[in-house]
Design an enzyme around this catalytic site. Sequence first.
Site, PDB file in Angstrom:
ATOM      1  N   ASP A  81      14.300 -54.044 -27.022  1.00 44.57           N
ATOM      2  CA  ASP A  81      14.667 -55.175 -26.191  1.00 44.57           C
ATOM      3  C   ASP A  81      15.179 -54.608 -24.861  1.00 44.57           C
ATOM      4  OD1 ASP A  81      15.586 -57.914 -25.552  1.00 44.57           O
ATOM      5  OD2 ASP A  81      17.580 -57.091 -25.897  1.00 44.57           O
ATOM      6  N   LYS A 124      11.456 -65.083 -29.109  1.00 46.80           N
ATOM      7  CA  LYS A 124      12.420 -64.752 -30.157  1.00 46.80           C
ATOM      8  C   LYS A 124      13.260 -65.989 -30.473  1.00 46.80           C
ATOM      9  CE  LYS A 124      12.798 -60.105 -28.143  1.00 46.80           C
ATOM     10  NZ  LYS A 124      13.668 -59.151 -27.419  1.00 46.80           N
ATOM     11  N   THR A 146      10.739 -57.823 -24.195  1.00 44.10           N
ATOM     12  CA  THR A 146      11.808 -58.602 -23.593  1.00 44.10           C
ATOM     13  C   THR A 146      11.501 -60.092 -23.544  1.00 44.10           C
ATOM     14  OG1 THR A 146      13.111 -58.941 -21.567  1.00 44.10           O
ATOM     15  CG2 THR A 146      10.874 -58.103 -21.288  1.00 44.10           C
ATOM     16  N   SER A 147      12.554 -60.900 -23.590  1.00 42.13           N
ATOM     17  CA  SER A 147      12.407 -62.347 -23.444  1.00 42.13           C
ATOM     18  C   SER A 147      12.367 -62.761 -21.980  1.00 42.13           C
ATOM     19  CB  SER A 147      13.568 -63.061 -24.143  1.00 42.13           C
ATOM     20  OG  SER A 147      13.505 -62.866 -25.537  1.00 42.13           O
ATOM     21  N   ASP A 183      17.480 -56.677 -21.983  1.00 39.48           N
ATOM     22  CA  ASP A 183      18.812 -57.138 -21.578  1.00 39.48           C
ATOM     23  C   ASP A 183      19.818 -56.977 -22.719  1.00 39.48           C
ATOM     24  OD1 ASP A 183      18.366 -58.363 -18.825  1.00 39.48           O
ATOM     25  OD2 ASP A 183      16.811 -59.352 -19.986  1.00 39.48           O
TER      26      ASP A 183
END
Length: 224
Positions: free
Chosen positions: A18, A143, A111-112, A20
């Site tokens: 991931d 996610k 990543t989102s 952040d």
Amino acid sequence: MTTDALFGGRSFAAFLFDMDGTLLTSIEAAERVWSNWAGRHGLDVAAFLPTLHGKRAIDTVRQLALPGVDADAEAEWILQAEIDDVDGVREIGGAAAFLGALPADRWALVTSAPRLLALRRLEAAGLTPPAVFVTADDVAIGKPEPDCYLLAASRLGVVASDCLVFEDAPAGIEAGERAGASVLVIQATHTAPLASSHPGVSHYEGLRVSSDADGRLTVSRDLG
């Protein structure tokens, strides 16, 4: 110097990170932007902020189901505001060195954040994007659905169940679990211990990786 082999010394085909809260901290900038947005929409900012981490902005806005709100337009506003504000975005301790020790074809970023924002934050933190880079733009559902981690593993040519996921947020941890991966929790941005059955470390300083003749990766930490 003695070391402790994590996961019983198990080796993995690849590592999936991931971004952040895991490789870099953007919490100051993100919470400035989201506090502004939440205040404009009459939300209880203090109650709202803990709910947004680890998820795509579009999913967060849609789940609120605010009357008369165009979720796509709001997500675009949030994206631009976050691209414009990277003050305080920085590498989590030891992340760059740890990533630099990994074979380039054995790790991915998952990543989102949309790609433009992810690139902006990586640049601000002094981190180089990997060859395999899955963002919010690459999946229809973010996610805690496992799609992003399954896609990253596939792009690396491995199966997710043979990977180690590095995560910090409940939504991402669940996504890693549902992908069948092992999970290591990065606790650098946590103000209190996260309830989790997975091993956790505060940062990457003292975290070591080794690879065998087949390129499989094992992670351990210094004990001092």
